[in-house]
Design a protein around this motif. Sequence first.
Motif, short mmCIF file in Angstrom:
data_model
loop_
_atom_site.label_atom_id
_atom_site.label_comp_id
_atom_site.label_asym_id
_atom_site.label_seq_id
_atom_site.Cartn_x
_atom_site.Cartn_y
_atom_site.Cartn_z
N GLU A 391 -4.37 46.22 38.07
CA GLU A 391 -3.77 44.89 37.96
C GLU A 391 -2.25 44.95 37.77
OE1 GLU A 391 -6.52 45.85 36.52
OE2 GLU A 391 -8.04 44.39 37.15
N VAL A 392 -1.77 46.10 37.27
CA VAL A 392 -0.33 46.26 37.05
C VAL A 392 0.38 46.59 38.37
CG1 VAL A 392 1.40 47.60 35.76
CG2 VAL A 392 -0.79 47.01 34.69
N LYS A 393 -0.41 47.08 39.32
CA LYS A 393 0.17 47.58 40.58
C LYS A 393 0.17 46.52 41.67
CE LYS A 393 0.69 51.50 38.60
NZ LYS A 393 2.06 51.82 38.13
N GLN A 394 0.16 45.26 41.27
CA GLN A 394 0.19 44.19 42.26
C GLN A 394 1.01 43.03 41.74
OE1 GLN A 394 -4.17 42.90 42.09
NE2 GLN A 394 -3.03 41.02 41.74
N GLY A 395 1.37 42.11 42.61
CA GLY A 395 2.17 40.96 42.21
C GLY A 395 1.30 39.78 41.80
N TRP A 396 1.87 38.92 40.96
CA TRP A 396 1.14 37.76 40.43
C TRP A 396 2.01 36.51 40.53
CZ3 TRP A 396 -3.84 38.25 38.31
CH2 TRP A 396 -4.30 39.57 38.17
N ASP A 397 1.35 35.37 40.79
CA ASP A 397 2.01 34.07 40.64
C ASP A 397 1.94 33.65 39.18
OD1 ASP A 397 2.49 33.91 43.35
OD2 ASP A 397 0.65 32.77 43.77
N ILE A 398 3.00 32.99 38.72
CA ILE A 398 3.05 32.53 37.32
C ILE A 398 2.93 31.01 37.29
CG2 ILE A 398 4.44 32.44 35.22
CD1 ILE A 398 5.96 34.92 36.31
N HIS A 399 1.89 30.52 36.62
CA HIS A 399 1.70 29.07 36.46
C HIS A 399 2.01 28.71 35.01
CE1 HIS A 399 -0.64 28.35 40.29
NE2 HIS A 399 -0.70 29.67 40.19
N ASP A 400 2.99 27.84 34.82
CA ASP A 400 3.34 27.38 33.47
C ASP A 400 2.38 26.27 33.07
OD1 ASP A 400 4.45 25.98 31.31
OD2 ASP A 400 6.49 26.55 31.88
N LEU A 401 1.65 26.46 31.96
CA LEU A 401 0.59 25.52 31.59
C LEU A 401 1.08 24.30 30.82
CD1 LEU A 401 -2.33 28.01 30.79
CD2 LEU A 401 -1.58 27.05 32.98
N TRP A 402 2.37 24.30 30.47
CA TRP A 402 2.93 23.11 29.81
C TRP A 402 3.86 22.29 30.71
CZ3 TRP A 402 1.07 20.62 25.84
CH2 TRP A 402 0.27 21.30 24.93
N ALA A 403 4.24 22.84 31.86
CA ALA A 403 5.26 22.18 32.69
C ALA A 403 4.82 20.82 33.22
CB ALA A 403 5.65 23.10 33.84
N ASN A 404 3.52 20.64 33.45
CA ASN A 404 3.04 19.37 33.99
C ASN A 404 2.47 18.45 32.91
OD1 ASN A 404 3.76 20.05 36.56
ND2 ASN A 404 1.71 20.69 37.19
N ARG A 405 2.83 18.71 31.69
CA ARG A 405 2.39 17.86 30.59
C ARG A 405 2.75 16.40 30.86
NH1 ARG A 405 5.43 18.31 24.69
NH2 ARG A 405 4.15 16.75 23.64
N MET A 406 1.88 15.49 30.46
CA MET A 406 2.14 14.05 30.62
C MET A 406 3.44 13.67 29.92
SD MET A 406 -0.25 11.03 29.06
CE MET A 406 -1.22 10.43 30.41
N ASP A 407 4.30 12.91 30.62
CA ASP A 407 5.57 12.49 30.01
C ASP A 407 5.30 11.44 28.92
OD1 ASP A 407 6.18 9.62 31.35
OD2 ASP A 407 5.09 10.94 32.72
N TYR A 408 6.25 11.31 28.00
CA TYR A 408 6.02 10.42 26.84
C TYR A 408 5.90 8.96 27.24
CZ TYR A 408 7.68 14.52 24.20
OH TYR A 408 7.87 15.77 23.69
N ALA A 409 6.65 8.54 28.28
CA ALA A 409 6.59 7.13 28.68
C ALA A 409 5.19 6.78 29.19
CB ALA A 409 7.64 6.83 29.75
N THR A 410 4.63 7.68 29.99
CA THR A 410 3.27 7.44 30.49
C THR A 410 2.27 7.48 29.33
OG1 THR A 410 3.86 8.43 32.60
CG2 THR A 410 1.52 8.25 32.11
N ALA A 411 2.44 8.44 28.43
CA ALA A 411 1.54 8.52 27.27
C ALA A 411 1.63 7.23 26.45
CB ALA A 411 1.88 9.73 26.40
N GLN A 412 2.85 6.72 26.29
CA GLN A 412 3.02 5.47 25.53
C GLN A 412 2.31 4.32 26.22
OE1 GLN A 412 4.45 5.44 22.40
NE2 GLN A 412 3.44 3.43 22.40
N SER A 413 2.35 4.29 27.56
CA SER A 413 1.67 3.21 28.28
C SER A 413 0.15 3.29 28.09
CB SER A 413 2.05 3.22 29.77
OG SER A 413 1.40 4.28 30.45
N VAL A 414 -0.38 4.49 27.98
CA VAL A 414 -1.82 4.64 27.69
C VAL A 414 -2.12 4.08 26.30
CG1 VAL A 414 -3.72 6.27 27.35
CG2 VAL A 414 -2.07 6.67 29.19
N LEU A 415 -1.26 4.43 25.34
CA LEU A 415 -1.47 3.97 23.96
C LEU A 415 -1.32 2.45 23.86
CD1 LEU A 415 0.51 6.86 22.23
CD2 LEU A 415 -1.96 6.47 22.09
#
Length: 478
Positions: A391-415
């Motif tokens: 697994e060290v001898k190959q390349g990997w894509d990196i997915h950031d698990l927080w980058a697509n977090r819901m923005d606060y304005a949208t969260a506020q509209s849900v609330l």
Amino acid sequence: MRGSSLFAAIAVFILSHSVEALYPINDLAVTPAMGWDNWNAFGCSVNENLLLSTAEKIAALGLRDVGYQYIVLDDCWSLGRDKEGKLQYDPAKFPNGMKYVADQLHSLGFRFGMYSDAGTYTCGHYAGSLGHETQDAETFASWDVDYLKYDNCFNEGLSGTAKITSERYRTMSDALNATGRSILYSMCNWGEDYPWKWAQTIANSWRMSGDIYDSFDRPDPRCPCTGDEGYECAFPGFHCSAMNILNKAAAFIHTSAPGAWNDLDMLEVGNGGMDDEEYKAHFSMWAALKSPLLMGNDVRVMDAKSLSILNNPAVLAVSQDPVGSPAIRRWRYYVNDTDAYGQGEIQMWSGRLSGGDQLVVLLNAGNSTRSMNATLADIFYDFGPEGTAPEVKQGWDIHDLWANRMDYATAQSVLDGNATSNVTRFYYNSTKTSYKDGLAANNTLLLGKLTGTVEADGVIEMEVPRHGVAMMRLRKHS
Ligand SMILES: *[C@@H]1O[C@H](CO)[C@@H](O)[C@H](O)[C@H]1NC(C)=O
Ligand SMILES: *[C@@H]1O[C@H](CO)[C@@H](O)[C@H](O)[C@H]1NC(C)=O
Ligand SMILES: *[C@@H]1O[C@H](CO)[C@@H](O)[C@H](O)[C@H]1NC(C)=O
Ligand SMILES: *[C@@H]1O[C@H](CO)[C@@H](O)[C@H](O)[C@H]1NC(C)=O
Ligand SMILES: *[C@@H]1O[C@H](CO)[C@@H](O)[C@H](O)[C@H]1NC(C)=O
Ligand SMILES: *[C@@H]1O[C@H](CO)[C@@H](O)[C@H](O)[C@H]1NC(C)=O
Ligand SMILES: *[C@@H]1O[C@H](CO)[C@@H](O)[C@H](O)[C@H]1NC(C)=O
Ligand SMILES: *[C@@H]1O[C@H](CO)[C@@H](O)[C@H](O)[C@H]1NC(C)=O
């Protein structure tokens, strides 16, 4: 010697990666339980309206369908026993009884969690179940309970060895089984007598520390073991910070498996004692280590930041990953930029995810934002020492698990109850499609945001905020 221990490690790895529950006391908690428990925000102030209005709010905020399905009633619901010894609910708090609460919750698409104690009294000094296990299990089953949190107060000194404690907890496990109703069994014995050594054949989860409190890393004398003592840290205490619990778990978190999980205690997200980065770190680590995820806040007054932490599909997909393999700490260093409590350290955790993906978490518990890095050699150390893993001898894509977090304005509209249909692009509906199936189908909500790549033998570098994390899913270059 090295060869045979490597072989043993591979055998353990294969066993612990079975998708079915490994220690099948029942068919529940194949992934860590998710839900809400009233204790952290309400303590003893419980009643029917609190449970039902909270359940309705959880559904309205879309949180039931991201997976928070257990509504757990904690201590202080009872009024002792009647002449026949049967536990009585307090009719002032539960005017329609417990079966009614269960029926209402079930009709709303939830499951009902109940509380008792493996002692003479509960922690709140109500009647405990020690010596009444069969009768109480039958009572809970007759109320259509789906989950039992089983505490450890007033246990008459029946602790001190794994044998004594495990027998006390097994009595209730057997009694629940004998009812014929599938009831998730959540042991709450605070890590006493090292339940990670023996509770897999007794319970679906076991608490591994004293009670959490709403602090990132503040030491408290009532939670005396820091985790630096490692494995043999027996005194459970309470007022344990998130970092304290995490550092204890590091030594034995690998003992979790589908159907049987180390429980790092309920979430504090939304209770006000940590900032946004600290709550993100707390939530990320609890998901990465496959702790049950029980919200512990008053969801009726939740703020936008808390909602957009608790509903993050890319992090929940780590918690609910079908492989069920907790992240392991690969390294830990103390740093000099300590905070007001003299605490400062950095850590890297990694673990297996389904589809051949790999989780990486960089945790910055230092007091300033810093650049952190992790080598593929360290991330994949369990697959082969010193960078020898394929697994060290190959390349990997990196997915950031927080980058697509819901923005606060949208969260506020849900609330506020006036969200547009756009909101669905932040919510994963696990009622409709399980996390397992969504991951197998590469549902983009579950994969975070593709932010870069790392080449063979490479190093991942991320800027990590103070008291925060960078949480990433590595996926093979396609
Ligand atoms: C009772 O235990 C057996 C053996 O572990 C298990 O197969 C069964 O599903 C359990 N039943 C219930 C209702 O938990
Ligand atoms: C931390 O401070 C000590 C004492 O001043 C110093 O020896 C050490 O190199 C410092 N460590 C780091 C990582 O900066
Ligand atoms: C730690 O960081 C906080 C927030 O940036 C700052 O207010 C505080 O002074 C720092 N503490 C120390 C001991 O440097
Ligand atoms: C990686 O981090 C370590 C420790 O924080 C640091 O000493 C080293 O310079 C970093 N390496 C890279 C390539 O950034
Ligand atoms: C949504 O509701 C809140 C609270 O009632 C209100 O302040 C806000 O203006 C509303 N937004 C829209 C777009 O209607
Ligand atoms: C939905 O989101 C898109 C992309 O962010 C935006 O262009 C559009 O205006 C939004 N629609 C509504 C109704 O909010
Ligand atoms: C999720 O899916 C279920 C089943 O299809 C549906 O009943 C429910 O309304 C959906 N939830 C949301 C929040 O859309
Ligand atoms: C999901 O993505 C992986 C990696 O890119 C790929 O191998 C697999 O075929 C995809 N599965 C589906 C159902 O698209």
